[in-house]
Design an enzyme around this catalytic site. Structure first.
Site, PDB file in Angstrom:
ATOM      1  N   PHE A   1      52.126  18.390  14.236  1.00 36.08           N
ATOM      2  CA  PHE A   1      53.226  18.522  13.274  1.00 36.08           C
ATOM      3  C   PHE A   1      53.361  20.004  12.973  1.00 36.08           C
ATOM      4  O   PHE A   1      52.440  20.630  12.457  1.00 36.08           O
ATOM      5  CB  PHE A   1      52.919  17.768  11.972  1.00 36.08           C
ATOM      6  CG  PHE A   1      53.960  17.976  10.884  1.00 36.08           C
ATOM      7  CD1 PHE A   1      54.816  16.950  10.522  1.00 36.08           C
ATOM      8  CD2 PHE A   1      54.079  19.191  10.216  1.00 36.08           C
ATOM      9  CE1 PHE A   1      55.778  17.135   9.526  1.00 36.08           C
ATOM     10  CE2 PHE A   1      55.032  19.383   9.224  1.00 36.08           C
ATOM     11  CZ  PHE A   1      55.875  18.356   8.875  1.00 36.08           C
ATOM     12  N   GLU A   2      54.508  20.551  13.290  1.00 41.77           N
ATOM     13  CA  GLU A   2      54.800  21.905  12.864  1.00 41.77           C
ATOM     14  C   GLU A   2      56.304  22.090  12.788  1.00 41.77           C
ATOM     15  O   GLU A   2      57.052  21.600  13.629  1.00 41.77           O
ATOM     16  CB  GLU A   2      54.164  22.968  13.775  1.00 41.77           C
ATOM     17  CG  GLU A   2      54.451  22.869  15.239  1.00 41.77           C
ATOM     18  CD  GLU A   2      53.656  23.886  16.072  1.00 41.77           C
ATOM     19  OE1 GLU A   2      52.750  24.537  15.527  1.00 41.77           O
ATOM     20  OE2 GLU A   2      53.963  24.008  17.269  1.00 41.77           O
TER      21      GLU A   2
END
Length: 396
Positions: free
Chosen positions: A291-292
């Protein structure tokens, strides 16, 4: 009764009256448009300005201004601002069920309201079935791209015998993906190449999404616009330490680069997140990059480009098993200001057995389905406390 005979004068008067009545009837029967046009033709004494004013429609009927390419540009001041952004996923045909699971959730929790485009990349062509099953999940634009071979496969200059020894060693130590060349290909691609793919170069921002992840909460605002409006560079939800055997030489290579290029280190950096001894050693902490939400212009910039090239030239992605998570995290910590990193504490997220669940008011307002007690934030192996100790970070 005998009618009196009409004189010539009487007959002329009757004829004039009949002509006048006929003209009146004619003008009463023609359309308003014809009458308007006729009046314009006849009113040759009007000035040009008066004519233009008469031809202009009333203000309330003016149509919106058209963009040169034809799409309508709204002038409504309450219309939401959109970022130049995309949702991005690396996947294969065999991951289809997990892809559908993730896309369906993020569309339901966020993107059905904001309609950001999706980009899917793979090292193999996507099947018709994959495309059909994915496109039906969203009203947004969806693109499918093939990763160029030269940015995916192990470079020919890598010493394969040395690389094989490294893989064997990690396999013996029970390190996940320790023997996988494909995983190393992925880490290298995500570290230095994905943001140059032709399907991503039009965009500034990306949200990386993985197959088989969970999104627990409604997201009522636009994280891309939040990042842009607050001058952020990199956003995350989970942070943890990397396995030391996979990056045994990484920090020494980083210090070599910093020694050669001190000008790229931000004066207000986040070194305290990644080191407990002022940079002498690496504490292994990294933002979990599955997740980014980040600015691709940062990865495309001069500092990161030279940084990645320095790492690439050592062969560490293949001789060891350098992951994109520590590579991204070290660069973000050193080359940006600490206030440009953001912890998305209000986005509920889970990958594998690790979860971030919002707490208190944010859990309630987000209608989050996660258990607030199932939260990795302050678990023994979480690195969030290292991030929170940064001097001027505001928990908000």
């Amino acid at each position: 009764m005998v009618l009196p005979s009409l004189t010539v004068a009487h007959r002329r008067s009757i004829i004039v009256v009949l002509i006048i009545v006929s003209c009146v009837c004619y003008y009463m029967t023609i359309s308003p448009e014809d009458g308007y046009s006729s009046s314009k033709v006849l009113s040759t004494e009007q000035s040009m300005d008066e004519t233009l004013l008469d031809l202009a429609p009333p203000a309330e009927t003016l149509k919106p201004e058209l963009h040169p390419f034809g799409n309508v540009i709204s002038h409504d001041p309450s219309a939401p601002h959109r970022a130049n952004a995309t949702l991005m996923m690396l996947a294969r045909n065999s991951y289809l069920d997990g892809v559908v699971w993730s896309v369906e959730q993020l569309e339901a929790k966020f993107n059905h309201k904001f309609n950001y485009p999706w980009v899917f990349l793979s090292d193999e062509p996507f099947s018709y079935e994959f495309k059909r099953r994915v496109k039906v999940l969203t009203d947004a634009d969806v693109s499918f791209g093939l990763i160029p071979r030269e940015t995916w496969v192990q470079p020919p200059w890598i010493d394969e015998e040395r690389a094989q020894k490294g893989r064997n060693m990690l396999t013996q130590e029970g390190i996940i993906y320790g023997g996988s060349v494909s995983y190393r290909n992925m880490c290298r691609f995500n570290s230095g190449f994905f943001f140059h793919h032709e399907l991503l170069t039009p965009y500034k921002w990306y949200w990386r999404v993985e197959p088989d992840v969970r999104f627990y909460c409604d997201i009522e605002y636009d994280p891309f616009v939040f990042m842009e409006d607050h001058d952020k560079i990199y956003g995350f939800t989970i942070s943890m330490p990397e396995r030391e055997p996979t990056i045994t030489s990484l920090w020494s290579v980083v210090k070599e680069f910093i020694s050669d290029h001190p000008e790229y280190v931000s004066p207000n950096n986040s070194l305290d997140f990644i080191s407990d001894d002022a940079g002498d050693t690496y504490n292994m902490c990294h933002f979990w990059s599955n997740f980014e939400i980040a600015n691709m212009d940062f990865w495309r910039g001069e500092a990161y480009t030279k940084f990645f090239n320095h790492l690439e030239n050592t062969g560490g992605f293949y001789y060891e098993r350098w992951g994109d998570a520590p590579v991204h995290s070290i660069a973000a910590a050193l080359f940006t200001r600490k206030d440009q990193l953001h912890f998305f504490k209000d986005i509920g997220y889970k990958y594998a057995e690790f979860a971030h669940c919002p707490q208190g008011r944010q859990w309630r307002e987000g209608h989050c389905s996660c258990n607030p007690n199932d939260n990795f934030d302050f678990a023994q192996k979480s690195c969030l406390r290292h991030f929170l100790r940064l001097d001027d970070w505001m928990f908000g």
